[in-house]
Design an enzyme around this catalytic site. Structure first.
Site, PDB file in Angstrom:
ATOM      1  N   ASP A   1       0.813  -1.220   0.000  1.00  0.00           N
ATOM      2  CA  ASP A   1       0.000   0.000   0.000  1.00  0.00           C
ATOM      3  C   ASP A   1       0.845   1.269   0.000  1.00  0.00           C
ATOM      4  OD1 ASP A   1      -2.363  -1.567   0.101  1.00  0.00           O
ATOM      5  OD2 ASP A   1      -2.124  -1.758   2.283  1.00  0.00           O
ATOM      6  N   ARG A   2       2.040   1.182  -0.514  1.00  0.00           N
ATOM      7  CA  ARG A   2       2.954   2.331  -0.607  1.00  0.00           C
ATOM      8  C   ARG A   2       3.340   2.910   0.750  1.00  0.00           C
ATOM      9  NH1 ARG A   2       4.533   4.481  -4.868  1.00  0.00           N
ATOM     10  NH2 ARG A   2       4.782   6.532  -3.904  1.00  0.00           N
ATOM     11  N   LEU A   3       3.172   2.132   1.802  1.00  0.00           N
ATOM     12  CA  LEU A   3       3.591   2.589   3.133  1.00  0.00           C
ATOM     13  C   LEU A   3       5.040   2.174   3.361  1.00  0.00           C
ATOM     14  CD1 LEU A   3       0.375   1.795   5.220  1.00  0.00           C
ATOM     15  CD2 LEU A   3       1.041   3.929   4.085  1.00  0.00           C
TER      16      LEU A   3
END
Length: 200
Positions: A174-176
């Site tokens: 999730d692009r975290l």
């Protein structure tokens, strides 16, 4: 990645990650993208091979007349990028490049394969326009001249990049992503680093 799990300095942390990249059997884990900027502000990129690191620097070797060497002479601020995509990691280094001593360059040159030593001489005018025929002819002439021991060219040698910041990037869902950057506190205190988490 958690800040509490990091090594106290970036070179030690790089050593751990580099070992992981080697263990993952990545092709050429020591390949790094070197970014330079000329005096007029023109940026250039190319891939070079890391040939040593720690405890204070990252080292590579090249022709002192090459485009990258000329850019470093004009502006020693450079950046290095290790793109270890298969393990979802990258390391970004910003720092100052400076030439290694001739003695250090000679010590490394002696470890290179004979063909690579000849290749350094064959590309004396690196980045200049040349035909393939001219290059191969020059290599053949040098091979006849030096069938055994090849001297160190006076136009070839090493550079060390002394980091001012080193960012360790770990891909997450999730692009975290984790982005943890070591930043040198002060030039007069080379052993002191602050670690900062950057927004992905």
């Amino acid at each position: 990645m958690d800040e509490r799990d990091l090594a106290p300095d970036p070179l030690s942390q790089f050593d751990t990650w580099f070992a992981d990249a080697v263990a993952a059997e990545l092709p050429e884990p020591n390949a790094m993208v070197l970014a330079t900027v000329t005096a007029d502000g023109t940026p250039t990129l190319r891939t070079v091979l890391l040939k040593g690191y720690g405890p204070e620097d990252f080292r590579f070797f090249t022709n002192h007349g090459s485009r990258k060497a000329r850019a470093i002479a004009e502006n020693p601020r450079v950046s290095l990028l290790f793109p270890w995509h298969p393990i979802r990691r990258q390391v970004i280094i910003e720092g100052i490049a400076e030439r290694l001593s001739r003695e250090a360059s000679a010590a490394y040159f002696r470890t290179r394969p004979h063909g690579s030593q000849l290749g350094a001489w064959a590309s004396e005018h690196q980045s200049a326009v040349i035909t393939r025929e001219e290059l191969e002819q020059r290599y053949a002439e040098l091979a006849r001249r030096w069938p055994d021991e090849v001297p160190l060219p006076d136009f070839w040698g090493g550079y060390r990049v002394v980091p001012t910041s080193v960012e360790f990037w770990q891909g997450r869902p999730d692009r975290l992503h984790d982005r943890l950057r070591y930043r040198r506190v002060h030039a007069d205190e080379p052993d002191k680093w602050v670690v900062e988490r950057l927004s992905p």
